[in-house]
Design a protein around this motif. Structure first.
Motif, PDB file in Angstrom:
ATOM      1  N   GLU A 171      24.760  50.560  55.357  1.00 13.97           N
ATOM      2  CA  GLU A 171      26.290  50.335  54.638  1.00 13.97           C
ATOM      3  C   GLU A 171      25.262  49.094  53.455  1.00 13.97           C
ATOM      4  O   GLU A 171      25.750  48.232  53.649  1.00 13.97           O
ATOM      5  CB  GLU A 171      27.028  49.439  55.675  1.00 13.97           C
ATOM      6  CG  GLU A 171      27.416  50.050  56.426  1.00 13.97           C
ATOM      7  CD  GLU A 171      28.139  49.452  57.573  1.00 13.97           C
ATOM      8  OE1 GLU A 171      28.472  48.137  57.059  1.00 13.97           O
ATOM      9  OE2 GLU A 171      28.028  49.296  58.753  1.00 13.97           O
ATOM     10  N   SER A 172      24.288  49.783  52.543  1.00 19.12           N
ATOM     11  CA  SER A 172      23.898  49.178  51.717  1.00 19.12           C
ATOM     12  C   SER A 172      24.248  48.664  50.732  1.00 19.12           C
ATOM     13  O   SER A 172      25.294  49.574  49.976  1.00 19.12           O
ATOM     14  CB  SER A 172      22.308  49.092  51.270  1.00 19.12           C
ATOM     15  OG  SER A 172      21.410  48.957  50.336  1.00 19.12           O
ATOM     16  N   ILE A 173      24.864  48.032  49.500  1.00 17.83           N
ATOM     17  CA  ILE A 173      25.302  47.583  48.573  1.00 17.83           C
ATOM     18  C   ILE A 173      24.700  48.847  46.911  1.00 17.83           C
ATOM     19  O   ILE A 173      25.033  49.145  46.339  1.00 17.83           O
ATOM     20  CB  ILE A 173      25.448  45.685  47.826  1.00 17.83           C
ATOM     21  CG1 ILE A 173      26.497  45.436  49.025  1.00 17.83           C
ATOM     22  CG2 ILE A 173      26.120  46.272  45.881  1.00 17.83           C
ATOM     23  CD1 ILE A 173      26.468  44.305  48.375  1.00 17.83           C
ATOM     24  N   ASP A 206      20.915  48.769  61.162  1.00 16.82           N
ATOM     25  CA  ASP A 206      22.362  48.864  60.217  1.00 16.82           C
ATOM     26  C   ASP A 206      22.339  47.879  59.385  1.00 16.82           C
ATOM     27  O   ASP A 206      21.528  47.136  59.016  1.00 16.82           O
ATOM     28  CB  ASP A 206      23.323  47.801  62.223  1.00 16.82           C
ATOM     29  CG  ASP A 206      22.793  46.833  62.304  1.00 16.82           C
ATOM     30  OD1 ASP A 206      22.482  46.371  62.183  1.00 16.82           O
ATOM     31  OD2 ASP A 206      23.826  46.038  63.040  1.00 16.82           O
ATOM     32  N   SER A 207      23.615  47.230  59.160  1.00 13.08           N
ATOM     33  CA  SER A 207      24.267  46.602  57.777  1.00 13.08           C
ATOM     34  C   SER A 207      23.274  44.794  57.606  1.00 13.08           C
ATOM     35  O   SER A 207      23.207  43.902  56.940  1.00 13.08           O
ATOM     36  CB  SER A 207      25.225  46.299  57.226  1.00 13.08           C
ATOM     37  OG  SER A 207      25.994  45.821  58.930  1.00 13.08           O
ATOM     38  N   LYS A 244      26.354  54.481  53.305  1.00 11.95           N
ATOM     39  CA  LYS A 244      26.943  55.075  54.544  1.00 11.95           C
ATOM     40  C   LYS A 244      27.028  54.833  55.788  1.00 11.95           C
ATOM     41  O   LYS A 244      25.864  53.378  55.302  1.00 11.95           O
ATOM     42  CB  LYS A 244      26.362  57.144  54.473  1.00 11.95           C
ATOM     43  CG  LYS A 244      25.821  57.719  53.489  1.00 11.95           C
ATOM     44  CD  LYS A 244      25.516  59.176  54.272  1.00 11.95           C
ATOM     45  CE  LYS A 244      25.596  60.033  53.310  1.00 11.95           C
ATOM     46  NZ  LYS A 244      24.666  60.993  53.605  1.00 11.95           N
ATOM     47  N   GLN A 245      27.742  54.630  56.701  1.00  8.96           N
ATOM     48  CA  GLN A 245      28.367  53.715  58.087  1.00  8.96           C
ATOM     49  C   GLN A 245      26.585  54.080  59.076  1.00  8.96           C
ATOM     50  O   GLN A 245      27.157  55.478  58.594  1.00  8.96           O
ATOM     51  CB  GLN A 245      28.954  53.595  58.408  1.00  8.96           C
ATOM     52  CG  GLN A 245      30.077  52.726  57.664  1.00  8.96           C
ATOM     53  CD  GLN A 245      31.802  52.001  57.538  1.00  8.96           C
ATOM     54  OE1 GLN A 245      32.142  53.525  59.017  1.00  8.96           O
ATOM     55  NE2 GLN A 245      31.838  51.383  57.940  1.00  8.96           N
ATOM     56  N   LEU A 246      26.721  53.591  59.541  1.00  9.14           N
ATOM     57  CA  LEU A 246      25.154  53.958  60.759  1.00  9.14           C
ATOM     58  C   LEU A 246      26.592  54.815  62.342  1.00  9.14           C
ATOM     59  O   LEU A 246      27.562  52.992  62.635  1.00  9.14           O
ATOM     60  CB  LEU A 246      24.734  52.986  61.506  1.00  9.14           C
ATOM     61  CG  LEU A 246      23.913  53.502  63.122  1.00  9.14           C
ATOM     62  CD1 LEU A 246      22.523  54.640  61.916  1.00  9.14           C
ATOM     63  CD2 LEU A 246      23.544  52.386  62.793  1.00  9.14           C
TER      64      LEU A 246
END
Length: 376
Positions: free
Chosen positions: A197-199, A169-170, A214-216
């Motif tokens: 959720e990486s920049i 995750d982020s 992308k979101q997990l």
């Protein structure tokens, strides 16, 4: 091109044709990139060539039809999908045995959800993996530190596991590829590591590490075509998402898969021997493991049914009304996938598949296909 009229034509054993409602696909398991859609008539032609000489087969066709089937032979021979064989040798090439493989592993794939709170379970989890001979793991990390990720990777550095995919995750989105590369270099079993959720969207040079915006999403329904001979054979006998699969959640609970409500045991409280016995019992008694796509409404009409891997699970009784929990993104009645031009839902095609039963309007589908494909 001239062909030996007194011989039979067989596909190589690593090739097969699967027919669906609208399309057929020729699968080449040694060269997956060569797999492609083919006319449904090609499948019928191949079946005839396996039992009759080419001379006898060609008697079924006249004029333009004969020209078409000769073009089929050109396609098959030029792309090395099959071979000619004499009658005396024909029986030396029996079809592949499709009997379910009696392999020693109790579980072959594990999905492991892990966070800082259940790191203490790693040793027990590893023991279970060794006892079950698990070959593939998907690790879904939540709120893990770099140190904890390092500990996980080291734990499986000398393991029976052959392949590890890691999804994070982020929490680690601000880490860098160099740091992660040093950590995963300790374990050659790691085939993929994805940080969500990486920049910055970036991948490592070796293609193993990926940072994505992308979101997990653990609940996302996914579908991929796995053109693999072992998978194809297994899919004809079992539910590939359930068979010999295991999920361990962050509380240590063991289930067949993430959406299952049935509890098999708990890695925190139960002895490994007890968990092993529970898993063996699950293999013998869980009928859901043995629902194939041939027994699922809509799936049974799809040309991808033996190579499709999805977490879109079937609901109902395989001997009565068995249907998918959600509509698939591919519609086999018109040969279109979601997002493609001309795609229509099942309902728009006159197909109903739910708890009430299975209804199909062949006339409506024929009209739609005429509109979609006539010009082609």
């Amino acid at each position: 091109m001239h062909y030996p009229l007194n011989k039979y034509f067989l596909l190589y054993s690593d090739c097969t044709i699967i027919s669906g409602y609208k399309n057929s696909i020729l699968l080449d398991f040694t060269r997956p990139e060569m797999s492609n859609f083919v006319p449904k008539e090609l499948s019928e032609f191949i079946e005839k060539c396996a039992w009759q000489t080419l001379s006898d087969v060609l008697k079924f066709y006249i004029n333009d039809d004969k020209k078409v089937v000769l073009e089929y032979l050109d396609f098959l021979t030029e792309n090395d999908f099959g071979f000619f064989v004499s009658e005396s040798l024909k029986n030396n090439f029996p079809p592949i045995n499709t009997k379910l493989k009696n392999s020693p592993e109790i579980i072959d794939n594990l999905i492991l959800d892990i966070d800082s709170k259940n790191m203490n379970n790693l040793k027990s989890i590893n023991s279970l993996i060794e006892r079950c001979l698990i070959s593939s793991i998907e690790i879904r990390g939540i709120n893990l530190s770099i140190g904890e990720l390092d500990q996980i990777i080291q734990m499986f550095s000398s393991s029976v596991v052959q392949s590890i995919n890691i999804y994070l995750d982020s929490t680690l989105k601000n880490s860098n590829i160099e740091t992660l590369s040093k950590i995963i270099a300790q374990n050659a079993r790691i085939k993929k590591l994805v940080v969500f959720e990486s920049i910055e969207v970036i991948s490592s040079d070796d293609g193993i590490i990926h940072f994505t915006s992308k979101q997990l999403n653990f609940d996302e329904i996914r579908r991929i075509n796995n053109i693999n001979l072992s998978f194809h054979l297994e899919a004809q006998k079992v539910c590939t998402f359930r068979y010999k699969k295991l999920f361990i959640d962050r509380e240590g609970k063991l289930k067949n898969h993430p959406n299952s409500k049935k509890l098999i045991g708990n890695i925190q409280f139960d002895e490994i021997n007890i968990l092993i016995e529970n898993l063996k019992k699950e293999c013998k008694t869980n009928k859901e493991w043995y629902i194939t796509k041939e027994q699922i409404n809509v799936c049974k009409d799809c040309e991808f049914r033996t190579v499709c891997f999805t977490n879109n699970l079937p609901i109902g009784d395989k001997d009565d009304n068995c249907y998918l929990q959600a509509e698939c993104t591919y519609n086999p009645y018109i040969g279109k996938g979601e997002g493609e031009e001309g795609y229509k839902t099942l309902e728009e095609c006159g197909v109903i598949s739910n708890e009430s039963g299975f209804i199909i309007d062949h006339d409506k589908i024929a009209e739609i296909n005429a509109e979609l494909w006539t010009e082609e």
